[in-house]
Design an enzyme around this catalytic site. Structure first.
Site, PDB file in Angstrom:
ATOM      1  N   CYS A  48       0.837  -1.201   0.000  1.00  0.00           N
ATOM      2  CA  CYS A  48       0.000   0.000   0.000  1.00  0.00           C
ATOM      3  C   CYS A  48       0.878   1.260   0.000  1.00  0.00           C
ATOM      4  O   CYS A  48       1.510   1.562  -1.004  1.00  0.00           O
ATOM      5  CB  CYS A  48      -0.976  -0.046   1.174  1.00  0.00           C
ATOM      6  SG  CYS A  48      -2.397   1.065   1.000  1.00  0.00           S
ATOM      7  N   HIS A  87      -3.372  -5.768   1.064  1.00  0.00           N
ATOM      8  CA  HIS A  87      -2.701  -5.992   2.341  1.00  0.00           C
ATOM      9  C   HIS A  87      -2.622  -7.484   2.678  1.00  0.00           C
ATOM     10  O   HIS A  87      -3.531  -8.030   3.320  1.00  0.00           O
ATOM     11  CB  HIS A  87      -3.456  -5.270   3.458  1.00  0.00           C
ATOM     12  CG  HIS A  87      -3.296  -3.791   3.452  1.00  0.00           C
ATOM     13  ND1 HIS A  87      -2.341  -3.137   4.206  1.00  0.00           N
ATOM     14  CD2 HIS A  87      -3.966  -2.827   2.770  1.00  0.00           C
ATOM     15  CE1 HIS A  87      -2.434  -1.830   4.000  1.00  0.00           C
ATOM     16  NE2 HIS A  87      -3.413  -1.617   3.128  1.00  0.00           N
ATOM     17  N   GLU A 135      -0.802  -8.855   4.934  1.00  0.00           N
ATOM     18  CA  GLU A 135      -0.649  -9.036   6.381  1.00  0.00           C
ATOM     19  C   GLU A 135      -2.000  -9.094   7.095  1.00  0.00           C
ATOM     20  O   GLU A 135      -2.081  -9.550   8.235  1.00  0.00           O
ATOM     21  CB  GLU A 135       0.230  -7.921   6.968  1.00  0.00           C
ATOM     22  CG  GLU A 135      -0.437  -6.587   7.208  1.00  0.00           C
ATOM     23  CD  GLU A 135      -0.619  -5.735   5.957  1.00  0.00           C
ATOM     24  OE1 GLU A 135      -1.021  -4.562   6.099  1.00  0.00           O
ATOM     25  OE2 GLU A 135      -0.363  -6.236   4.831  1.00  0.00           O
TER      26      GLU A 135
END
Length: 217
Positions: A86, A194, A196
């Site tokens: 990002c 994302h 994660e």
């Protein structure tokens, strides 16, 4: 195996990355304050999401001058692996480690949703655990995630097999549905989604694990 996670003033996903890597996958992880130049002992560096330095001029425009990124350029030249997520992707384009730019979403609105992706290329070691055309679902959360580049750059990305991920439904208007790209050698990957946030089934999915698990061989 050890990962460094860069922390800029305004970063807000650094702890998420550390939790995903160390908490879910037991990969030793340490924070790298933006003023450090010491990347010794690291196998990979992650530039996390957030709003580095407030993104007041342009996303990533101030962060590119951080001392840690001077060392990062040398780290990449030595073959070190870098993942920009990002805002981290935006920083990598500002730094010149990846081509193109990330601009305002076509809708001009912030987008926060799950995005369906296709693995376009697994040439990068970050995606070595996936097959081409694999489907992934990863969260996105950005206001300036629309990837843009010149026709010449797009042709070069295609020739280099450097388009790593594409959106299936292109939520932000990115050229050629691009969600993530690599540099020519493949050791640097930038993506807007994302991974994660998709490493634990308790919070909704594990499609992001593969990128971090690739560090384990």
């Amino acid at each position: 195996m050890s990962i460094g996670v860069v922390v800029f003033p305004g970063s807000n996903c650094d702890r998420d990355v550390r939790w995903a890597a160390q908490g879910c996958l037991n990969i030793p992880t340490r924070f790298l304050w933006h003023e450090t130049r010491d990347l010794n002992g690291l196998d990979a560096v992650v530039l996390p999401g957030g709003f580095s330095y407030g993104d007041y001029l342009r996303c990533g425009a101030i962060a590119r001058f951080a001392p840690v990124l001077e060392s990062l350029v040398e780290f990449v030249a030595r073959g070190g692996r870098v993942l920009g997520i990002c805002n981290g992707f935006q920083v990598l384009t500002e730094l010149g480690l990846l081509p193109g730019a990330l601009t305002r979403n076509r809708s001009l609105h912030f987008i926060c949703e799950d995005a369906l992706l296709t693995v376009e290329s697994n040439r990068t070691p970050w995606l070595m655990g996936h097959q081409r055309k694999d489907s992934l679902t990863l969260p996105i959360a950005h206001g300036e995630g629309r990837y843009q580049c010149s026709d010449e750059t797009l042709c070069q990305l295609q020739d280099d097999d450097a388009i790593a991920l594409r959106y299936v439904n292109n939520p932000n208007g990115s050229v050629a549905d691009i969600a993530g790209i690599t540099n020519k050698t493949g050791n640097v990957l930038g993506l807007m989604p994302h991974p994660e946030r998709a490493c634990d089934p308790v919070i909704g999915g594990v499609d992001g694990r593969g990128l971090l698990q690739s560090l384990l061989g």
